[in-house]
Design a protein around this motif. Structure first.
Motif, PDB file in Angstrom:
ATOM      1  N   LEU A  69      17.320  89.531  23.407  1.00  0.00           N
ATOM      2  CA  LEU A  69      16.839  88.466  24.686  1.00  0.00           C
ATOM      3  C   LEU A  69      17.661  88.078  25.640  1.00  0.00           C
ATOM      4  CD1 LEU A  69      13.816  86.775  23.042  1.00  0.00           C
ATOM      5  CD2 LEU A  69      13.593  88.635  24.470  1.00  0.00           C
ATOM      6  N   SER A  70      18.655  87.654  25.229  1.00  0.00           N
ATOM      7  CA  SER A  70      19.636  87.348  26.421  1.00  0.00           C
ATOM      8  C   SER A  70      20.453  88.508  27.244  1.00  0.00           C
ATOM      9  CB  SER A  70      20.963  86.416  25.609  1.00  0.00           C
ATOM     10  OG  SER A  70      21.712  87.279  24.572  1.00  0.00           O
ATOM     11  N   VAL A  71      20.520  89.622  26.566  1.00  0.00           N
ATOM     12  CA  VAL A  71      20.953  90.680  27.306  1.00  0.00           C
ATOM     13  C   VAL A  71      19.710  91.311  28.188  1.00  0.00           C
ATOM     14  CG1 VAL A  71      21.641  93.281  27.108  1.00  0.00           C
ATOM     15  CG2 VAL A  71      22.668  91.475  25.480  1.00  0.00           C
ATOM     16  N   ALA A  72      18.525  91.235  27.623  1.00  0.00           N
ATOM     17  CA  ALA A  72      17.503  91.625  28.570  1.00  0.00           C
ATOM     18  C   ALA A  72      17.269  90.606  29.601  1.00  0.00           C
ATOM     19  CB  ALA A  72      16.394  91.631  27.623  1.00  0.00           C
ATOM     20  N   ILE A  87      11.548  84.539  35.161  1.00  0.00           N
ATOM     21  CA  ILE A  87      11.552  85.057  33.652  1.00  0.00           C
ATOM     22  C   ILE A  87      12.848  84.831  33.117  1.00  0.00           C
ATOM     23  CG2 ILE A  87      11.034  86.798  32.185  1.00  0.00           C
ATOM     24  CD1 ILE A  87       8.459  87.121  33.837  1.00  0.00           C
ATOM     25  N   ALA A  88      13.990  85.399  33.994  1.00  0.00           N
ATOM     26  CA  ALA A  88      15.385  85.304  33.201  1.00  0.00           C
ATOM     27  C   ALA A  88      15.832  83.863  33.142  1.00  0.00           C
ATOM     28  CB  ALA A  88      16.209  86.035  34.259  1.00  0.00           C
ATOM     29  N   VAL A 140       9.151  75.512  30.189  1.00  0.00           N
ATOM     30  CA  VAL A 140      10.395  74.857  30.639  1.00  0.00           C
ATOM     31  C   VAL A 140      10.975  76.091  31.402  1.00  0.00           C
ATOM     32  CG1 VAL A 140      10.835  73.891  28.373  1.00  0.00           C
ATOM     33  CG2 VAL A 140      11.549  76.261  28.557  1.00  0.00           C
ATOM     34  N   GLY A 141      10.338  77.020  31.758  1.00  0.00           N
ATOM     35  CA  GLY A 141      11.195  78.015  32.596  1.00  0.00           C
ATOM     36  C   GLY A 141      10.277  78.504  33.804  1.00  0.00           C
ATOM     37  N   VAL A 142       9.080  79.223  33.608  1.00  0.00           N
ATOM     38  CA  VAL A 142       8.524  79.775  34.774  1.00  0.00           C
ATOM     39  C   VAL A 142       7.710  78.899  35.700  1.00  0.00           C
ATOM     40  CG1 VAL A 142       6.677  81.471  35.065  1.00  0.00           C
ATOM     41  CG2 VAL A 142       8.190  81.890  33.075  1.00  0.00           C
ATOM     42  N   LEU A 145      16.410  82.436  29.123  1.00  0.00           N
ATOM     43  CA  LEU A 145      17.761  81.626  28.741  1.00  0.00           C
ATOM     44  C   LEU A 145      17.704  80.075  28.346  1.00  0.00           C
ATOM     45  CD1 LEU A 145      20.022  83.131  31.459  1.00  0.00           C
ATOM     46  CD2 LEU A 145      19.798  83.959  29.105  1.00  0.00           C
ATOM     47  N   VAL A 146      16.665  79.289  29.013  1.00  0.00           N
ATOM     48  CA  VAL A 146      16.481  78.136  28.414  1.00  0.00           C
ATOM     49  C   VAL A 146      15.800  78.252  27.266  1.00  0.00           C
ATOM     50  CG1 VAL A 146      15.317  75.718  29.118  1.00  0.00           C
ATOM     51  CG2 VAL A 146      16.537  77.162  30.827  1.00  0.00           C
ATOM     52  N   TRP A 147      14.750  78.868  26.974  1.00  0.00           N
ATOM     53  CA  TRP A 147      14.044  79.102  25.904  1.00  0.00           C
ATOM     54  C   TRP A 147      14.836  79.546  24.579  1.00  0.00           C
ATOM     55  CZ3 TRP A 147      12.503  83.528  22.947  1.00  0.00           C
ATOM     56  CH2 TRP A 147      11.407  83.336  22.027  1.00  0.00           C
TER      57      TRP A 147
END
Length: 194
Positions: free
Chosen positions: A121-124, A76-77, A51-53, A81-83
């Motif tokens: 993970l959202s902050v990361a 990756i960011a 879904v992202g990369v 967020l989508v994950w």
């Protein structure tokens, strides 16, 4: 269908990205493919890539027929967020998934720890935007994306003294979906201004 049409325009590597994307997204959701309790992360990592990369790499390959490490790092960011938004949907059925021993993050860790991990993970993900901007991989206008950080953090905060109800899970899903959409719009605005 979009991958087929764009593959005709951009070449066979886009078909490779599309086939791999479809394979990772579908195989991790099939009921016949059950990962053991210790390998629950494999299905979630497959979804993270699907879904992202891989869509970001495919979209970049259409414009510039090369792929470098900064594009992989930059994808990756948004993928995280989508994950995390997809992870929030597992909060509705985490108890059933736990009983069926279905390998999801929420069933393996429990809803409280999964929400804590989602906040970290959202902050990361947002910190990686700052890091990539400092390294010169992203433009200064990428700071616009940080506008969605408070909404993401508000989505994944949960009072652990109270049990997670269906209404609270729906609230988390609503907030994380809104934050993902806002992040995507801010990301497009940042790239458009750059």
């Amino acid at each position: 269908l979009a991958y087929l049409w764009l593959g005709l325009l951009a070449g066979w590597p886009l078909w490779f990205f599309g086939a791999l994307d479809l394979l990772l997204a579908v195989v991790s959701l099939l009921p016949a493919v059950r990962y053991s309790q210790r390998l629950w992360i494999v299905g979630d990592l497959a979804l993270l890539l699907a879904v992202g990369v891989l869509p970001a790499l495919g979209a970049y390959y259409i414009q510039v027929p090369t792929i470098d490490r900064w594009i992989v790092a930059g994808s990756i960011a948004p993928a995280l967020l989508v994950w995390l938004t997809l992870l929030s949907y597992n909060l509705l059925s985490w108890h059933r998934d736990w009983r069926l021993q279905r390998g999801t993050v929420v069933a393996a860790l429990g809803p409280e720890r999964a929400l804590d991990g989602a906040a970290v993970l959202s902050v990361a993900a947002f910190t990686s935007v700052l890091l990539l901007m400092a390294l010169g991989a992203l433009l200064f206008s990428a700071l616009l994306v940080l506008g969605a950080l408070p909404i993401f953090l508000r989505a994944f905060t949960h009072n652990s003294q109270q049990p997670l109800t269906q209404a609270k899970a729906m609230h988390i899903i609503d907030r994380s979906t809104q934050a993902t959409i806002l992040t995507g719009l801010l990301w497009m605005l940042a790239l458009w201004n750059g």
